[in-house]
Design a protein around this motif. Structure first.
Motif, short mmCIF file in Angstrom:
data_model
loop_
_atom_site.label_atom_id
_atom_site.label_comp_id
_atom_site.label_asym_id
_atom_site.label_seq_id
_atom_site.Cartn_x
_atom_site.Cartn_y
_atom_site.Cartn_z
N LEU A 200 -33.09 55.68 -25.17
CA LEU A 200 -32.28 56.24 -26.24
C LEU A 200 -31.74 57.58 -25.80
N VAL A 201 -30.64 57.99 -26.41
CA VAL A 201 -30.09 59.31 -26.18
C VAL A 201 -30.68 60.25 -27.23
N ILE A 202 -31.10 61.44 -26.83
CA ILE A 202 -31.57 62.44 -27.78
C ILE A 202 -30.66 63.67 -27.73
N VAL B 126 -18.26 61.08 -25.81
CA VAL B 126 -19.28 62.06 -26.21
C VAL B 126 -20.39 62.10 -25.16
N PHE B 127 -20.85 60.91 -24.79
CA PHE B 127 -21.96 60.81 -23.83
C PHE B 127 -21.59 61.45 -22.50
N CYS B 128 -20.40 61.19 -22.02
CA CYS B 128 -19.99 61.71 -20.71
C CYS B 128 -19.44 63.13 -20.81
N GLY B 129 -19.04 63.54 -22.00
CA GLY B 129 -18.49 64.88 -22.16
C GLY B 129 -19.54 65.96 -22.29
N LEU B 130 -20.70 65.62 -22.86
CA LEU B 130 -21.77 66.59 -23.02
C LEU B 130 -22.59 66.70 -21.72
N HIS B 131 -23.23 67.84 -21.53
CA HIS B 131 -24.07 68.03 -20.35
C HIS B 131 -25.46 67.44 -20.60
N HIS B 132 -26.06 66.93 -19.53
CA HIS B 132 -27.34 66.22 -19.63
C HIS B 132 -28.45 66.98 -18.91
N VAL C 268 -35.65 68.28 -14.69
CA VAL C 268 -37.00 68.84 -14.82
C VAL C 268 -38.00 67.73 -14.52
N PRO C 269 -39.21 68.08 -14.06
CA PRO C 269 -40.15 67.06 -13.59
C PRO C 269 -41.02 66.42 -14.67
N VAL C 270 -40.88 66.87 -15.94
CA VAL C 270 -41.73 66.34 -17.00
C VAL C 270 -40.89 66.02 -18.22
N PHE C 271 -41.28 64.97 -18.96
CA PHE C 271 -40.55 64.59 -20.16
C PHE C 271 -40.63 65.67 -21.23
N SER C 272 -41.77 66.35 -21.33
CA SER C 272 -41.90 67.41 -22.33
C SER C 272 -40.85 68.49 -22.10
N GLY C 273 -40.56 68.79 -20.83
CA GLY C 273 -39.53 69.77 -20.51
C GLY C 273 -38.14 69.28 -20.89
N VAL C 274 -37.89 67.99 -20.70
CA VAL C 274 -36.61 67.40 -21.11
C VAL C 274 -36.42 67.58 -22.61
N CYS C 275 -37.43 67.22 -23.39
CA CYS C 275 -37.32 67.28 -24.85
C CYS C 275 -37.15 68.72 -25.34
N ARG C 276 -37.85 69.64 -24.72
CA ARG C 276 -37.72 71.05 -25.12
C ARG C 276 -36.35 71.61 -24.76
N ALA C 277 -35.82 71.21 -23.60
CA ALA C 277 -34.49 71.68 -23.21
C ALA C 277 -33.44 71.18 -24.20
N VAL C 278 -33.58 69.95 -24.64
CA VAL C 278 -32.64 69.39 -25.62
C VAL C 278 -32.80 70.11 -26.96
N ARG C 279 -34.03 70.38 -27.36
CA ARG C 279 -34.27 71.06 -28.64
C ARG C 279 -33.67 72.45 -28.67
N GLU C 280 -33.65 73.13 -27.52
CA GLU C 280 -33.24 74.53 -27.48
C GLU C 280 -31.81 74.74 -26.99
N SER C 281 -31.04 73.66 -26.79
CA SER C 281 -29.71 73.82 -26.22
C SER C 281 -28.81 72.70 -26.71
N ASP C 282 -27.59 72.70 -26.20
CA ASP C 282 -26.65 71.61 -26.50
C ASP C 282 -26.64 70.55 -25.41
N LEU C 283 -27.67 70.54 -24.57
CA LEU C 283 -27.85 69.45 -23.62
C LEU C 283 -28.29 68.20 -24.37
N ILE C 284 -28.01 67.05 -23.80
CA ILE C 284 -28.54 65.78 -24.30
C ILE C 284 -29.30 65.10 -23.18
#
Length: 308
Positions: A172-174, A195-201, A231-247
């Protein structure tokens, strides 16, 4: 070689050198001095008529002859160990021991809390550890991490590895709810390509890559995305998304589990992605070990409940 006078204990030394790659570490593994291991190696070389190992820098490299001995020697030692081990009725309520699982931090979120609760109720004397997989060689986690079990995407396996198919892991996309790039989209819908390709991941990659399965799937439909971070961990992925406009693309089970606590929206990806099959793998020498077999059964039951 005169087999009648051959000291079979030398095979334990040979196996330890194979596993550790040095006489010093092999000595620690066997509880011997380094000089004793070196002496036993000299006896082996004389008995077998081959150098067995040659020094290359700070490590020992096996000769072709020795490479051919590695798996058969380990198998024969395991058979002897099994033959001589007394049959014991396993009682989880009174069992003492530890069980090491090599896996990504996905399982820290979706396995370990449930496993911890189960062990407290059924086997309070068993301790369990979650350790990182060996990067780029997940199967090696069984040896180099001394793991009793590794949880990995399905792959080709050597003969000494047992495996069990566990669950499919779709994506899923978050995105954070306040991300302006998803304005007007409804949670759960397919995220449009633009949207998917326009936003940064942000990408999960223990190896530090900037491309993964999602990029392969996009290439099949002639599109590409902008991966701004890995990032090397999923928790880091989720936190980066929570704190930014990354998806990010993450396993669906994880996305659903953290969406509320991380204030995230989830969407279906715009392109089809074949969901990887997650399997459990273990060294066949542990296949009949009572504690390991009991733990695998409990872990596998918990993980099969994740299948979507």
């Amino acid at each position: 070689m005169n087999f009648a006078t051959f000291d079979l204990n030398l095979l334990r030394v040979l196996d330890a050198i194979f596993q550790e790659g040095s006489t010093v570490k092999a000595a620690d593994r066997l509880g011997l001095s380094q000089s004793a291991v070196s002496g036993n190696l000299s006896r082996l070389r004389h008995a077998l008529g081959d150098p067995l190992f040659v020094r290359q820098g700070n490590r020992l490299v096996a000769t072709d002859y020795a490479v051919g001995l590695k798996v058969p020697v380990r198998e024969q030692l395991e058979q002897i160990e099994t033959l001589l081990s007394p049959a014991v009725q396993f009682d989880p309520a009174t069992a003492q021991g530890s069980f090491r699982i090599a896996a990504s931090d996905f399982f820290a979120e979706l396995l370990m809390p449930r496993l911890g609760d189960l062990l407290q109720r059924e086997a309070p004397g068993i301790r369990t550890q979650l350790v990182d997989l060996v990067p780029r060689d997940y199967v090696a986690s069984l040896e180099r991490r001394n793991a009793d079990l590794a949880l990995i995407p399905e792959t080709t396996l050597p003969d000494w590895v047992m495996h069990e198919r566990l669950f499919g892991s779709p994506f899923l996309v978050i995105a954070r709810r306040a991300n302006p790039g998803i304005a007007g989209l409804k949670a759960g819908q397919v995220m449009p390509f633009d949207v998917f390709c326009g936003l940064h991941h942000v990408l999960f990659s223990p190896e530090g890559n900037f491309a993964a399965m999602g990029d392969t799937a996009l290439a099949k439909v002639g599109r590409e995305r902008n991966v701004a971070m890995s990032v090397p961990v999923f928790s880091g992925v989720c936190r980066a998304v929570r704190e930014s406009d990354l998806i990010a693309l993450v396993p669906a089970q994880l996305a659903i589990d953290v969406a509320d606590s991380f204030d995230l929206q989830t969407f279906e990806p715009p392109m089809p992605i074949d969901p990887p099959l997650i399997i459990g793998i273990w060294h066949k020498r542990f296949d009949k070990a009572p504690l390991a077999a009991w733990m695998r059964e409990r872990v596998f039951t918990l993980l099969r409940a994740l299948d979507r």
